[in-house]
Scaffold this motif. Structure first.
Motif, PDB file in Angstrom:
ATOM      1  N   GLN A   4       0.816  -1.210   0.000  1.00  0.00           N
ATOM      2  CA  GLN A   4       0.000   0.000   0.000  1.00  0.00           C
ATOM      3  C   GLN A   4       0.857   1.270   0.000  1.00  0.00           C
ATOM      4  O   GLN A   4       0.461   2.294  -0.576  1.00  0.00           O
ATOM      5  CB  GLN A   4      -0.934   0.004   1.218  1.00  0.00           C
ATOM      6  CG  GLN A   4      -1.933  -1.123   1.269  1.00  0.00           C
ATOM      7  CD  GLN A   4      -3.034  -1.019   0.219  1.00  0.00           C
ATOM      8  OE1 GLN A   4      -3.060  -0.111  -0.608  1.00  0.00           O
ATOM      9  NE2 GLN A   4      -3.960  -1.970   0.247  1.00  0.00           N
ATOM     10  N   LEU A   7       1.867   3.483  -3.121  1.00  0.00           N
ATOM     11  CA  LEU A   7       0.979   4.519  -3.626  1.00  0.00           C
ATOM     12  C   LEU A   7       1.267   5.823  -2.891  1.00  0.00           C
ATOM     13  O   LEU A   7       1.454   5.829  -1.673  1.00  0.00           O
ATOM     14  CB  LEU A   7      -0.483   4.107  -3.431  1.00  0.00           C
ATOM     15  CG  LEU A   7      -0.926   2.842  -4.176  1.00  0.00           C
ATOM     16  CD1 LEU A   7      -2.316   2.421  -3.720  1.00  0.00           C
ATOM     17  CD2 LEU A   7      -0.906   3.078  -5.675  1.00  0.00           C
ATOM     18  N   THR A   9      -0.380   8.339  -1.812  1.00  0.00           N
ATOM     19  CA  THR A   9      -1.211   8.794  -0.699  1.00  0.00           C
ATOM     20  C   THR A   9      -1.048   7.944   0.555  1.00  0.00           C
ATOM     21  O   THR A   9      -1.579   8.300   1.613  1.00  0.00           O
ATOM     22  CB  THR A   9      -2.701   8.810  -1.098  1.00  0.00           C
ATOM     23  OG1 THR A   9      -3.106   7.474  -1.465  1.00  0.00           O
ATOM     24  CG2 THR A   9      -2.936   9.748  -2.274  1.00  0.00           C
ATOM     25  N   VAL A  44     -12.513   4.607  -0.077  1.00  0.00           N
ATOM     26  CA  VAL A  44     -12.449   4.031  -1.413  1.00  0.00           C
ATOM     27  C   VAL A  44     -13.545   2.998  -1.661  1.00  0.00           C
ATOM     28  O   VAL A  44     -14.011   2.825  -2.794  1.00  0.00           O
ATOM     29  CB  VAL A  44     -11.055   3.379  -1.622  1.00  0.00           C
ATOM     30  CG1 VAL A  44     -11.030   2.521  -2.880  1.00  0.00           C
ATOM     31  CG2 VAL A  44      -9.964   4.442  -1.685  1.00  0.00           C
ATOM     32  N   TYR A  48     -15.333   1.736  -5.322  1.00  0.00           N
ATOM     33  CA  TYR A  48     -14.732   0.513  -5.875  1.00  0.00           C
ATOM     34  C   TYR A  48     -15.792  -0.567  -6.083  1.00  0.00           C
ATOM     35  O   TYR A  48     -15.830  -1.217  -7.138  1.00  0.00           O
ATOM     36  CB  TYR A  48     -13.630  -0.005  -4.952  1.00  0.00           C
ATOM     37  CG  TYR A  48     -13.044  -1.315  -5.422  1.00  0.00           C
ATOM     38  CD1 TYR A  48     -12.216  -1.360  -6.542  1.00  0.00           C
ATOM     39  CD2 TYR A  48     -13.330  -2.516  -4.767  1.00  0.00           C
ATOM     40  CE1 TYR A  48     -11.691  -2.567  -7.001  1.00  0.00           C
ATOM     41  CE2 TYR A  48     -12.800  -3.715  -5.218  1.00  0.00           C
ATOM     42  CZ  TYR A  48     -11.983  -3.733  -6.321  1.00  0.00           C
ATOM     43  OH  TYR A  48     -11.470  -4.933  -6.772  1.00  0.00           O
ATOM     44  N   VAL A 129      -6.446   3.038 -11.285  1.00  0.00           N
ATOM     45  CA  VAL A 129      -5.045   3.425 -11.402  1.00  0.00           C
ATOM     46  C   VAL A 129      -4.275   2.395 -12.221  1.00  0.00           C
ATOM     47  O   VAL A 129      -3.464   2.733 -13.080  1.00  0.00           O
ATOM     48  CB  VAL A 129      -4.402   3.598 -10.009  1.00  0.00           C
ATOM     49  CG1 VAL A 129      -2.917   3.919 -10.140  1.00  0.00           C
ATOM     50  CG2 VAL A 129      -5.124   4.683  -9.225  1.00  0.00           C
ATOM     51  N   ALA A 153      -5.116  -1.232  -8.144  1.00  0.00           N
ATOM     52  CA  ALA A 153      -4.937   0.081  -7.516  1.00  0.00           C
ATOM     53  C   ALA A 153      -6.088   0.973  -7.956  1.00  0.00           C
ATOM     54  O   ALA A 153      -6.325   1.153  -9.153  1.00  0.00           O
ATOM     55  CB  ALA A 153      -3.599   0.682  -7.909  1.00  0.00           C
ATOM     56  N   PHE A 154      -6.803   1.534  -6.964  1.00  0.00           N
ATOM     57  CA  PHE A 154      -8.023   2.296  -7.238  1.00  0.00           C
ATOM     58  C   PHE A 154      -7.976   3.608  -6.468  1.00  0.00           C
ATOM     59  O   PHE A 154      -7.477   3.671  -5.346  1.00  0.00           O
ATOM     60  CB  PHE A 154      -9.244   1.471  -6.820  1.00  0.00           C
ATOM     61  CG  PHE A 154     -10.545   1.953  -7.392  1.00  0.00           C
ATOM     62  CD1 PHE A 154     -10.942   1.550  -8.661  1.00  0.00           C
ATOM     63  CD2 PHE A 154     -11.366   2.808  -6.686  1.00  0.00           C
ATOM     64  CE1 PHE A 154     -12.147   1.998  -9.203  1.00  0.00           C
ATOM     65  CE2 PHE A 154     -12.565   3.256  -7.210  1.00  0.00           C
ATOM     66  CZ  PHE A 154     -12.959   2.851  -8.480  1.00  0.00           C
ATOM     67  N   ALA A 155      -8.504   4.659  -7.077  1.00  0.00           N
ATOM     68  CA  ALA A 155      -8.484   5.989  -6.464  1.00  0.00           C
ATOM     69  C   ALA A 155      -9.904   6.510  -6.257  1.00  0.00           C
ATOM     70  O   ALA A 155     -10.791   6.306  -7.090  1.00  0.00           O
ATOM     71  CB  ALA A 155      -7.700   6.970  -7.341  1.00  0.00           C
ATOM     72  N   SER A 156     -10.110   7.177  -5.129  1.00  0.00           N
ATOM     73  CA  SER A 156     -11.405   7.788  -4.833  1.00  0.00           C
ATOM     74  C   SER A 156     -11.210   8.812  -3.726  1.00  0.00           C
ATOM     75  O   SER A 156     -10.408   8.599  -2.809  1.00  0.00           O
ATOM     76  CB  SER A 156     -12.413   6.723  -4.383  1.00  0.00           C
ATOM     77  OG  SER A 156     -13.664   7.301  -4.055  1.00  0.00           O
ATOM     78  N   MET A 160      -5.746   6.738  -2.636  1.00  0.00           N
ATOM     79  CA  MET A 160      -5.613   5.522  -3.438  1.00  0.00           C
ATOM     80  C   MET A 160      -5.414   4.319  -2.538  1.00  0.00           C
ATOM     81  O   MET A 160      -4.895   4.435  -1.432  1.00  0.00           O
ATOM     82  CB  MET A 160      -4.423   5.650  -4.391  1.00  0.00           C
ATOM     83  CG  MET A 160      -4.593   6.679  -5.484  1.00  0.00           C
ATOM     84  SD  MET A 160      -3.182   6.713  -6.642  1.00  0.00           S
ATOM     85  CE  MET A 160      -1.950   7.522  -5.614  1.00  0.00           C
TER      86      MET A 160
END
Length: 205
Positions: A4, A7, A9, A44, A48, A129, A153-156, A160
């Motif tokens: 993690q 990333l 953030t 997130v 997601y 991402v 990897a996902f951003a919201s 991330m």
């Protein structure tokens, strides 16, 4: 991306060398950094799960997994990643998770191809991402529960997180339900045995 903190953030506030001793590093890892990851997971999760539902509902049954509890996440960091690079909780990449249950191998293959295509075209997919990892247990196991797990990897909400999408056959999903309770009992037993061993080594028992 296998952690993690790879990333932007999710980078720790300190390096391990900045903290004065192992107790301080352990405290930051489990009591500061991990709770921050849990907060990011909650930020997130909603988007997601909606993304998974939108893109994969035509292949089978989409199931939203609950966010791991803080206690379960701490136990996983201790049991599975205690010997990994600090912070150990950064290795947990399934705090946010969803599962797709399909009926046939053909549906599984099609769903995996769809996921890979979306990840390759990540810039044009809202929130996505990219692909962090693909783990196919059909290639590493000859019996027991097997599936394909994609770490995405996902951003919201300006943050991330590496999230998990598990794709499995329904026959495997039914089997997994039957062995899950035994798996959890064994995980907890291992955790408490390791805690007891540490106390013995410190002379507390």
């Amino acid at each position: 991306i296998l952690r993690q903190d790879e990333l932007d953030t999710n980078e720790p506030d300190f390096t391990a060398d900045q903290l004065p001793n192992e107790a301080s590093r352990q405290f930051y890892d489990m009591k500061v950094y991990l709770p921050k990851l849990m907060l990011v997971a909650r930020m997130v999760n909603g988007e997601y799960q909606a993304w998974v539902e939108t893109n994969f509902m035509t292949f089978g049954e989409v199931l939203s997994g609950p966010i791991k509890t803080l206690e379960r996440a701490e136990a996983k960091a201790e049991n599975d990643y205690g010997d990994k690079a600090w912070p150990t909780s950064a290795h947990i990449i399934d705090l946010v998770r969803a599962r797709l249950v399909v009926n046939t191998p053909e549906e599984m293959e099609a769903a995996v191809k769809k996921a890979l295509a979306l990840c390759e075209d990540a810039p044009s997919n809202s929130g996505l991402v990219g692909l962090a990892r693909l783990k196919n247990s059909f290639l590493t196991k000859t019996d027991g529960f097997r599936d394909i797990k994609l770490s995405i990897a996902f951003a919201s909400e300006g943050v991330m997180m590496v999230c998990e999408l598990g794709i499995c056959l329904r026959v495997m999903d039914d089997f997994g339900h039957k062995v899950h309770i035994l798996y959890e009992v064994e995980r907890e037993r291992t955790f408490y045995e390791e805690v007891e061993q540490r106390l013995v080594e410190k002379g507390a028992l």
